[in-house]
Design a protein around this motif. Structure first.
Motif, PDB file in Angstrom:
ATOM      1  N   SER A  62       0.834  -1.199   0.000  1.00  0.00           N
ATOM      2  CA  SER A  62       0.000   0.000   0.000  1.00  0.00           C
ATOM      3  C   SER A  62       0.868   1.247   0.000  1.00  0.00           C
ATOM      4  N   THR A  63       0.687   2.074  -0.997  1.00  0.00           N
ATOM      5  CA  THR A  63       1.433   3.333  -1.060  1.00  0.00           C
ATOM      6  C   THR A  63       1.124   4.180   0.163  1.00  0.00           C
ATOM      7  N   ALA A  64      -0.146   4.321   0.491  1.00  0.00           N
ATOM      8  CA  ALA A  64      -0.553   5.182   1.606  1.00  0.00           C
ATOM      9  C   ALA A  64       0.031   4.703   2.925  1.00  0.00           C
ATOM     10  N   ALA A  65       0.144   3.387   3.104  1.00  0.00           N
ATOM     11  CA  ALA A  65       0.672   2.843   4.355  1.00  0.00           C
ATOM     12  C   ALA A  65       2.190   2.912   4.424  1.00  0.00           C
ATOM     13  N   SER A  66       2.832   3.190   3.302  1.00  0.00           N
ATOM     14  CA  SER A  66       4.297   3.170   3.275  1.00  0.00           C
ATOM     15  C   SER A  66       4.932   4.545   3.435  1.00  0.00           C
ATOM     16  N   VAL A  67       4.123   5.591   3.483  1.00  0.00           N
ATOM     17  CA  VAL A  67       4.672   6.944   3.566  1.00  0.00           C
ATOM     18  C   VAL A  67       4.278   7.618   4.873  1.00  0.00           C
ATOM     19  N   ASP A  68       4.984   8.656   5.217  1.00  0.00           N
ATOM     20  CA  ASP A  68       4.687   9.436   6.408  1.00  0.00           C
ATOM     21  C   ASP A  68       3.243   9.939   6.323  1.00  0.00           C
TER      22      ASP A  68
END
Length: 163
Positions: free
Chosen positions: A76-82
């Motif tokens: 998940s992109t959203a879960a991988s970023v600040d």
């Protein structure tokens, strides 16, 4: 005295404007990319992403994996970023456009996207083997090797209007 005031005001104006312009690039999600990247004349990139494995990355997780940060960082992109960089992207979206192309909040406009050099200064990145290997690597319990040349062809989504 007036020259000092003008100089001071000019300096303050520059400082305030630079702070106002200093912004983090935010993750906006594939729905915002779809607006321009879903037309047949430009390659229907959104549809290709939707039909591919990256859009379905969250569906491949089972049970506790869906809450495990070690899994989420690649599924998940959203879960991988600040979290402060998340604008409108969701965890459920899976591996979105922005995992490969960078956070799109600033470069998403057509005026910027038409100029690749400008887009690159506004948060866009060009996907390379190293970008892919942030997730496609030996850390994954499901890793079976990664051939960048082969796999990048499988997910290719060129823009025919640029040729």
């Amino acid at each position: 005295m007036n020259a000092k005031r003008v100089l001071l005001l000019f300096g303050l104006a520059i400082m305030v404007s630079s702070v106002a312009l200093a912004q983090d690039f935010k993750y906006i999600g594939a729905a915002k990319c779809k607006i321009c990247h879903n037309k047949p004349t430009t390659g229907e990139q959104f549809n290709k992403w939707t039909a591919g494995p990256h859009a379905k990355a969250m569906e491949s997780l089972k049970g506790a994996e869906k809450e495990n940060q070690k899994c989420l960082k690649c599924h998940s992109t959203a879960a991988s970023v600040d979290k402060s960089l998340v604008a409108t992207i969701t965890v459920e979206e899976g591996v979105s456009c922005e995992s490969c192309h960078g956070p799109g909040s600033i470069y998403k406009s057509a005026g910027i996207m038409k100029n690749q050099k400008l887009a690159l200064t506004k948060g866009m990145i060009m996907p390379t083997e190293m970008v892919c290997k942030k997730c496609h690597n030996e850390e994954s319990p499901h890793y079976k090797g990664f051939n960048f040349a082969e796999y990048s062809k499988r997910i290719a989504h060129p823009d025919p209007s640029k040729k």
